[in-house]
Design an enzyme around this catalytic site. Structure first.
Site, mmCIF file in Angstrom:
data_model
loop_
_atom_site.group_PDB
_atom_site.id
_atom_site.type_symbol
_atom_site.label_atom_id
_atom_site.label_comp_id
_atom_site.label_asym_id
_atom_site.label_seq_id
_atom_site.Cartn_x
_atom_site.Cartn_y
_atom_site.Cartn_z
ATOM 1 N N SER A 43 0.879 -1.179 0.000
ATOM 2 C CA SER A 43 0.000 0.000 0.000
ATOM 3 C C SER A 43 0.912 1.224 0.000
ATOM 4 C CB SER A 43 -0.909 -0.014 1.221
ATOM 5 O OG SER A 43 -0.155 0.045 2.410
ATOM 6 N N HIS A 156 -3.702 -6.113 2.325
ATOM 7 C CA HIS A 156 -2.809 -7.139 2.871
ATOM 8 C C HIS A 156 -3.507 -8.483 3.059
ATOM 9 C CE1 HIS A 156 0.183 -4.000 4.730
ATOM 10 N NE2 HIS A 156 0.124 -3.961 3.408
ATOM 11 N N GLU A 165 -4.884 -2.604 8.928
ATOM 12 C CA GLU A 165 -4.177 -3.116 10.108
ATOM 13 C C GLU A 165 -4.899 -2.792 11.409
ATOM 14 O OE1 GLU A 165 -0.099 -1.607 9.938
ATOM 15 O OE2 GLU A 165 -0.140 -1.843 7.766
ATOM 16 N N GLU A 206 1.453 -9.472 7.054
ATOM 17 C CA GLU A 206 2.226 -9.035 8.215
ATOM 18 C C GLU A 206 2.031 -9.961 9.410
ATOM 19 O OE1 GLU A 206 1.567 -4.848 8.806
ATOM 20 O OE2 GLU A 206 2.497 -4.374 6.883
ATOM 21 N N ASP A 243 -4.377 1.108 11.394
ATOM 22 C CA ASP A 243 -3.912 1.706 10.140
ATOM 23 C C ASP A 243 -4.907 1.311 9.059
ATOM 24 O OD1 ASP A 243 -2.795 2.683 7.873
ATOM 25 O OD2 ASP A 243 -1.006 1.407 7.892
ATOM 26 N N GLU A 287 -3.644 5.694 12.089
ATOM 27 C CA GLU A 287 -2.725 6.049 10.994
ATOM 28 C C GLU A 287 -3.499 6.026 9.682
ATOM 29 O OE1 GLU A 287 0.473 3.190 10.761
ATOM 30 O OE2 GLU A 287 0.691 3.503 8.616
ATOM 31 N N ASP A 314 1.026 8.522 7.183
ATOM 32 C CA ASP A 314 1.969 7.629 6.491
ATOM 33 C C ASP A 314 2.042 8.041 5.023
ATOM 34 O OD1 ASP A 314 3.324 5.527 5.285
ATOM 35 O OD2 ASP A 314 1.858 3.991 5.785
ATOM 36 N N LYS A 339 9.372 5.336 7.466
ATOM 37 C CA LYS A 339 9.830 4.139 6.756
ATOM 38 C C LYS A 339 11.079 4.495 5.963
ATOM 39 C CE LYS A 339 5.177 2.261 5.815
ATOM 40 N NZ LYS A 339 4.012 2.500 4.944
ATOM 41 N N HIS A 367 8.116 -1.157 9.596
ATOM 42 C CA HIS A 367 8.518 -2.143 8.582
ATOM 43 C C HIS A 367 7.711 -1.898 7.307
ATOM 44 C CE1 HIS A 367 4.863 -4.908 9.507
ATOM 45 N NE2 HIS A 367 4.552 -3.651 9.543
ATOM 46 N N LYS A 390 6.093 -0.355 14.618
ATOM 47 C CA LYS A 390 5.196 -1.427 14.166
ATOM 48 C C LYS A 390 5.979 -2.319 13.212
ATOM 49 C CE LYS A 390 2.760 0.556 10.229
ATOM 50 N NZ LYS A 390 1.457 0.603 9.564
HETATM 51 O O1 LIG Z 1 0.796 0.944 5.261
HETATM 52 C C1 LIG Z 1 1.736 0.602 5.991
HETATM 53 O O2 LIG Z 1 1.937 1.252 7.014
HETATM 54 C C2 LIG Z 1 2.672 -0.498 5.589
HETATM 55 C C3 LIG Z 1 3.342 -1.244 6.680
HETATM 56 O O3 LIG Z 1 2.465 -1.821 7.595
HETATM 57 O O4 LIG Z 1 2.171 -1.304 4.587
HETATM 58 P P1 LIG Z 1 2.958 -1.318 3.183
HETATM 59 O O5 LIG Z 1 4.356 -1.707 3.466
HETATM 60 O O6 LIG Z 1 2.201 -2.308 2.339
HETATM 61 O O7 LIG Z 1 2.871 0.071 2.635
HETATM 62 MG MG LIG Z 2 0.364 2.750 6.759
#
Ligand SMILES: O=C(O)[C@@H](CO)OP(=O)(O)O
Ligand SMILES: [Mg+2]
Length: 427
Positions: A43, A156, A165, A206, A243, A287, A314, A339, A367, A390
């Site tokens: 995502s 996911h 999440e 995850e 999230d 989030e 994010d 990230k 992650h 996380k």
């Molecule tokens: O959205 C998120 O925060 C992430 C990690 O949990 O997902 P992805 O790595 O798929 O962007």
């Molecule tokens: Mg996110």
């Protein structure tokens, strides 16, 4: 003491989804050899640094990373070999200018980050320090509060849950090791409860369960049931963090909750929906409750909910200081998801965290949904002063590797280790 970089190598390896990713090796004149591997998201935010993929449909359906690998070997290595590995910021800046694009689209953020992480790790080894102590100095004694993703939906998981999440935050635990125990026990209890209710207990990317629940509400309900059946008090020992990853269900000006059959909602309706959840459930962090382009919505969302819960950006910020600055100015959130591969160098990631500190915002290290066994993130979290982290559920080795590394660090820190829940609440 640094050490001169004498060799650099790179190769294609697989991540936890079975997709190729980049691993970089760095060697020093003092005999030290280290490697680092780059994670990959599903995502992804539209403004993230570019993850270079080969696009040749024959190999891994176009997902190969041989171009990124050859960029390390042919373009980055010749410039970096001969440099002192302790000059992290200089090496990172050099790679940014060799790439020359605003989003690392030429050489690939996967190539650049692999080098950046490996250089940091080599410098730590050369200094005779664990990575967290090298990057964080003697004050790096805070172990992060884990947010464990125990129920997966959205992109996911192939189920009926819209939100990506549902995490548990063992905020009442006295130390990281106990926090992890609270979470693992709750995870196992949740499995039993889901089974008893006739739901599947297979896991998503995850490591959280991915049952076909009847509603999004049921996700929170079943988690709280597991918390109390495991012997914990919800809200006091363990709280919930979300999230939704709302960019992934936003389109044509509306939020489409069709996985769960709740139809389309406006930005204001989504915020109202979350306000209702805050009344019902002990949610300490939301989030990406809204989509990455919905800056106006985020302002209203934070004004309405930011005094009651942490509002983490994010996709809207993508660990980029330019977007975080705008967010701080416009009060779009009160916390940032961090990230490494969204921005592509260790130096720029540290800069993003520094900005959060300066604004009095919290941050959550994260992650990616596609991970490797590399534990860089665990050390990095401690180096950056703890905060929150996380990195998935308490199953799936690529996630557990990070938690296990934090157990080691907490043990190594001994009496100097610090742990606690520090987070933003500001509307
Ligand atoms: O959205 C998120 O925060 C992430 C990690 O949990 O997902 P992805 O790595 O798929 O962007
Ligand atoms: Mg996110």
């Amino acid at each position: 003491m640094g050490g001169t970089i004498t060799c650099m190598d790179a190769m294609e390896v697989l991540d936890s989804r079975g997709n190729p990713t980049v691993r970089v090796f760095v060697g020093l004149d003092n005999g030290i050899r280290v490697s680092a591997s780059v994670p990959s998201g599903a995502s992804t935010g539209e403004n993230e640094a570019v993850e270079l993929r080969d696009g040749d449909a024959g190999r891994y359906g176009g997902k190969g990373v041989l171009k990124a690998v050859s960029n390390v070997l042919d373009i980055l290595a010749p410039e970096i070999v001969g440099q002192d590995c302790a000059r992290q910021a200089e090496i990172d800046r050099m790679m940014i200018s060799l790439d020359g694009t605003p989003n690392k689209g030429k050489l690939g953020a996967n190539a650049i980050l692999g080098v950046s992480m490996a250089v940091a790790r080599a410098a730590a080894a050369s200094a005779g320090l664990p990575l967290y102590a090298y990057l964080g100095g003697p004050g790096a004694v805070r172990v992060p509060m884990p947010m464990l993703n125990i129920l997966n939906g959205g992109k996911h998981a192939d189920n009926s849950v819209d939100f990506q999440e549902f995490m548990i935050v063992p905020l009442g635990a006295p130390c990281f090791a106990e926090a992890l125990r609270y979470a693992a026990e709750t995870f196992h209890t949740l499995k039993k409860i889901l089974k008893k209710k006739g739901y599947a207990t297979n896991v998503g990317d995850e490591g959280g369960f991915a049952p076909d629940l009847k509603s999004n509400d049921e996700a929170c309900e079943v988690i709280l049931e597991a918390v109390s059946a495991a012997g914990y008090q919800s809200g006091k020992d363990i709280a919930i963090a979300l999230d939704p990853a709302a960019s992934s269900f936003y389109g044509d000006g509306a939020y489409d909750l069709s996985k769960s059959g709740q139809g389309r909602k406006t930005s204001a309706e989504m915020t109202k929906f979350y306000a209702g959840w805050l009344d019902k459930f002990p949610i300490v962090s939301i989030e990406d409750g809204l989509a990455e382009d919905d800056w106006q919505g985020f302002r209203e969302h934070t004004a309405a909910l930011g005094g009651r819960t942490q509002i983490v950006g994010d996709d809207i910020f993508v660990t980029n200081t330019e977007f975080i600055r705008r967010g701080i100015r416009e009060k779009s959130a009160n916390s940032v998801l961090i990230k490494l591969n969204q921005i592509g160098t260790v130096t720029e990631t540290i800069e993003a965290i520094r900005l959060c500190h300066a604004a009095g915002w919290s941050y959550v290290l994260s992650h990616r949904s596609g991970e490797t066994e590399d534990t860089f993130l665990a050390d990095f979290a401690v180096a950056m002063g703890g905060g929150q982290l996380k990195t998935g559920s308490a199953c799936r080795s690529e996630r557990v590797a990070k938690y296990n590394r934090l157990l080691e660090i907490e043990r190594e820190l001994g009496a100097s280790a610090r742990f606690g829940f520090e987070y933003s609440r500001r509307g």
